[in-house]
Write an enzyme that holds these catalytic residues in place. Sequence first.
Site, PDB file in Angstrom:
ATOM      1  N   ASP A 113       3.669 -23.558  -7.581  1.00  0.00           N
ATOM      2  CA  ASP A 113       2.865 -22.611  -8.354  1.00  0.00           C
ATOM      3  C   ASP A 113       3.090 -22.960  -9.891  1.00  0.00           C
ATOM      4  O   ASP A 113       3.745 -23.786 -10.202  1.00  0.00           O
ATOM      5  CB  ASP A 113       3.677 -21.241  -7.950  1.00  0.00           C
ATOM      6  CG  ASP A 113       3.447 -20.219  -8.937  1.00  0.00           C
ATOM      7  OD1 ASP A 113       2.259 -19.753  -9.122  1.00  0.00           O
ATOM      8  OD2 ASP A 113       4.456 -19.616  -9.536  1.00  0.00           O
ATOM      9  N   ASP A 148       2.481 -20.415 -13.327  1.00  0.00           N
ATOM     10  CA  ASP A 148       2.968 -19.491 -14.001  1.00  0.00           C
ATOM     11  C   ASP A 148       4.599 -19.095 -13.555  1.00  0.00           C
ATOM     12  O   ASP A 148       4.518 -18.583 -12.226  1.00  0.00           O
ATOM     13  CB  ASP A 148       2.199 -18.305 -14.242  1.00  0.00           C
ATOM     14  CG  ASP A 148       0.914 -18.722 -15.216  1.00  0.00           C
ATOM     15  OD1 ASP A 148       0.331 -19.258 -14.631  1.00  0.00           O
ATOM     16  OD2 ASP A 148       0.827 -18.080 -16.080  1.00  0.00           O
TER      17      ASP A 148
HETATM   18  P1  IMP Z   1       0.297 -18.671 -10.808  1.00  0.00           P
HETATM   19  O1  IMP Z   1       1.611 -18.185 -11.036  1.00  0.00           O
HETATM   20  O2  IMP Z   1       0.168 -20.046 -11.272  1.00  0.00           O
HETATM   21  O3  IMP Z   1      -0.326 -18.341  -9.424  1.00  0.00           O
HETATM   22  O4  IMP Z   1      -0.784 -17.854 -12.024  1.00  0.00           O
HETATM   23  C1  IMP Z   1      -0.832 -16.387 -11.938  1.00  0.00           C
HETATM   24  C2  IMP Z   1      -1.631 -16.096 -13.166  1.00  0.00           C
HETATM   25  O5  IMP Z   1      -2.587 -16.608 -13.382  1.00  0.00           O
HETATM   26  C3  IMP Z   1      -1.908 -14.790 -13.203  1.00  0.00           C
HETATM   27  O6  IMP Z   1      -1.013 -13.631 -13.467  1.00  0.00           O
HETATM   28  C4  IMP Z   1      -2.845 -14.605 -14.328  1.00  0.00           C
HETATM   29  O7  IMP Z   1      -2.179 -14.291 -15.281  1.00  0.00           O
HETATM   30  C5  IMP Z   1      -3.601 -15.993 -14.404  1.00  0.00           C
HETATM   31  N1  IMP Z   1      -5.006 -16.090 -13.843  1.00  0.00           N
HETATM   32  C6  IMP Z   1      -6.021 -16.543 -14.796  1.00  0.00           C
HETATM   33  N2  IMP Z   1      -7.125 -16.547 -13.824  1.00  0.00           N
HETATM   34  C7  IMP Z   1      -6.776 -15.956 -12.815  1.00  0.00           C
HETATM   35  C8  IMP Z   1      -7.606 -15.801 -11.581  1.00  0.00           C
HETATM   36  O8  IMP Z   1      -8.891 -16.085 -11.474  1.00  0.00           O
HETATM   37  N3  IMP Z   1      -7.014 -15.240 -10.479  1.00  0.00           N
HETATM   38  C9  IMP Z   1      -5.661 -14.790 -10.462  1.00  0.00           C
HETATM   39  N4  IMP Z   1      -4.944 -15.090 -11.728  1.00  0.00           N
HETATM   40  C10 IMP Z   1      -5.378 -15.615 -12.580  1.00  0.00           C
HETATM   41 MG    MG Z   2       3.798 -17.685 -10.628  1.00  0.00          MG
END
Ligand code: IMP
Ligand code: MG
Length: 441
Positions: free
Chosen positions: A153, A155
């Site tokens: 993942d 973020d």
């Molecule tokens: P992950 O933790 O890498 O899955 O990223 C999640 C975060 O990506 C979300 O909390 C959003 O802040 C950001 N984000 C940016 N664009 C999108 C999208 O198109 N769908 C969902 N999250 C997005």
């Molecule tokens: Mg995440």
Amino acid sequence: MTSRYRVEYALKTHRRDQFIEWIKGLLAVPFVLYSQPTGIFEANGFNVTQMSEEAHRRYAEIMRDIEVMIDDNINHQSDAIRVPSKLKLLVPTIGTFFTRLPLEAAFKFQDRKRYISSRRFVSPSFNDVRLILNTAQLMAVTTHGTLQLATFDGDVTLYDDGESLEPNSPVIPRMIDLMRKNVKIGIVTAAGYTTADRYYARLHGLLDMIATTTALTPQQRQNIVIMGGEANYLFEFNPTSPHLLSSVPRERWLTAEMNTWSEAGIEALLDVAEAALRDCIKSLNLPATLMRKDRAVGIIPIDPNLRIPRESLEETVLVVQKTLELSVGGRDFDNKVVPFCAFNGGRDVFVDIGDKSWGVSVCQKWFGGGGGSSNGNNIGQDNNICSIKPEQTLHVGDQFLSAGSNDFKARSVSTTAWIASPAETVELLDELAGFMGKKLS
Ligand code: IMP
Ligand code: MG
């Protein structure tokens, strides 16, 4: 009755991991019986070592008993046995195990690091159990099997929420080390962008290092893909492209099943989600604005310095999820609801088309023989392509609660590790490297 249901739901289903809570409950018994909190004022005749050895022995026995129960559950998972396992009766929400879990060995490993048995006031915690499960999973995919694909993942897992993978991140050399060992890597993130420059902005530290390091052969540099928007945009590494990534056209990687998601169904689903999100902004008076994309719709704070309360984010996720499940819009060609993922991103709420189970399974097919620039196959049109198996895949993420979390969905197609910060990811990768080294030697 209804409100009782709601209270139970709020308290249990989406805020807790029932398997971890159940293990915590079992470990609480020897903690109560054997820890000696009075030892701090009874200096004479109290033996701390003896106490911690006894607690260690009891905790280890419990972990071994759970290990045996998981083995039994794995036997029940095969189609031949239709009655539920004892573990399934005790923890109804338990999912599928793709490997056995050496919990006793994992407990001993974590007890050496965290001194769980030496504690007299703080019982084995949620985090203790989560980390023991992670260690057991790492042991299983390395010493008992051979890890072929690690998906991450973005973020909170690779970088802090909303940040980027900077060149000095300690996670980068560890990821390069995996690629050097021919473990394939997928970055499976919800962040959904249609163009390479946006992903380069988030991942430049890693991509630049892959391009310049002498540790990787040209072929090993292809051991990575970016799967964005959960399962919507695939990018492969390309050393000659300005942002080191090339977008891979959907017709080269959409699986046959994903091909049944009609454009009209996708649009209709996003319309329903958008209306539900707008209702929540109004009814909860959220300081948020709507963001519609071609494969997602979400709400983000009006001002980046503003935080939407956690309760409001959770309420929004649950409202949108229920609305979509019950809606008649958003159907695919077979009249099934198009798969979607509604989740709380910490500062925002998004509804994405598809979810990480699809994202991870595309990576499994891509690296299993269906894709890659070297063979140029088409995943969707070839039913015979090999796929990396769930037990050879590890997904690392921070969102594993059953509702409102996006990494949770990966559990149906791969083994998983649940981390709480990028620093924990670094520790996990060091542990993984240690187990892989042990196997080699
Ligand atoms: P992950 O933790 O890498 O899955 O990223 C999640 C975060 O990506 C979300 O909390 C959003 O802040 C950001 N984000 C940016 N664009 C999108 C999208 O198109 N769908 C969902 N999250 C997005
Ligand atoms: Mg995440």
